[in-house]
Design a protein around this motif. Sequence first.
Motif, short mmCIF file in Angstrom:
data_model
loop_
_atom_site.label_atom_id
_atom_site.label_comp_id
_atom_site.label_asym_id
_atom_site.label_seq_id
_atom_site.Cartn_x
_atom_site.Cartn_y
_atom_site.Cartn_z
N ALA A 36 0.84 -1.21 0.00
CA ALA A 36 0.00 0.00 0.00
C ALA A 36 0.87 1.25 0.00
N VAL A 37 1.95 1.25 0.77
CA VAL A 37 2.87 2.40 0.79
C VAL A 37 3.48 2.60 -0.58
N LYS A 38 3.90 1.52 -1.24
CA LYS A 38 4.46 1.63 -2.59
C LYS A 38 3.46 2.23 -3.57
N GLU A 46 1.85 11.01 -1.71
CA GLU A 46 2.44 11.27 -0.41
C GLU A 46 3.93 11.55 -0.58
N LEU A 47 4.44 12.50 0.18
CA LEU A 47 5.87 12.79 0.13
C LEU A 47 6.61 11.73 0.92
N HIS A 48 7.65 11.19 0.33
CA HIS A 48 8.45 10.15 0.98
C HIS A 48 9.05 10.70 2.28
N PRO A 49 9.06 9.90 3.36
CA PRO A 49 9.57 10.39 4.65
C PRO A 49 11.00 10.92 4.58
N PRO A 70 5.80 13.70 -5.81
CA PRO A 70 6.77 12.96 -5.02
C PRO A 70 8.17 13.55 -5.08
N GLU A 71 8.32 14.85 -5.10
CA GLU A 71 9.65 15.46 -5.21
C GLU A 71 9.72 16.76 -4.42
N ILE A 72 10.94 17.22 -4.18
CA ILE A 72 11.15 18.55 -3.63
C ILE A 72 12.13 19.27 -4.54
N CYS A 90 12.54 10.55 -4.71
CA CYS A 90 12.84 9.29 -4.05
C CYS A 90 11.78 8.31 -4.51
N GLU A 91 12.19 7.28 -5.22
CA GLU A 91 11.23 6.32 -5.75
C GLU A 91 11.88 4.95 -5.84
N PRO A 92 11.07 3.91 -5.91
CA PRO A 92 11.62 2.56 -6.02
C PRO A 92 12.36 2.38 -7.34
N ARG A 93 13.45 1.59 -7.29
CA ARG A 93 14.21 1.29 -8.50
C ARG A 93 14.15 -0.20 -8.76
N PRO A 94 13.52 -0.62 -9.87
CA PRO A 94 13.42 -2.05 -10.17
C PRO A 94 14.78 -2.72 -10.23
N THR A 95 15.83 -2.00 -10.66
CA THR A 95 17.15 -2.58 -10.74
C THR A 95 17.77 -2.77 -9.36
N ASP A 96 17.14 -2.24 -8.34
CA ASP A 96 17.64 -2.33 -6.97
C ASP A 96 16.61 -3.01 -6.07
#
Length: 100
Positions: A36-38, A46-49, A70-72, A90-96
Amino acid sequence: MKAKAGGSRSVDALRGRFVWDSGLDLGPTGAVDEVAVKIVRLLGMELHPQLSALARRMGVRGYTVDIGAPEITVTTAVGVSPPRAVRITCEPRPTDEDRD
């Protein structure tokens, strides 16, 4: 669900995993809270913590901080020449393995 750009998005549960309509694996069905957070992050709701903490730190140091999930965007302090700005996301990276 509606994405930030207005298009509809959907999530399916296939073989014990949540999968975004684009094929992105969001995680196991047993990890509902993490998934759900993803989803909230991917939709830009939502802004990433970590970005929130960085925005506070940069503001205390005199930088101008514009927050737009999702940015500043951090801009040099007033009076600094030449003025400079940097956009941070700040976002998820599929390669990571979808880590931030």
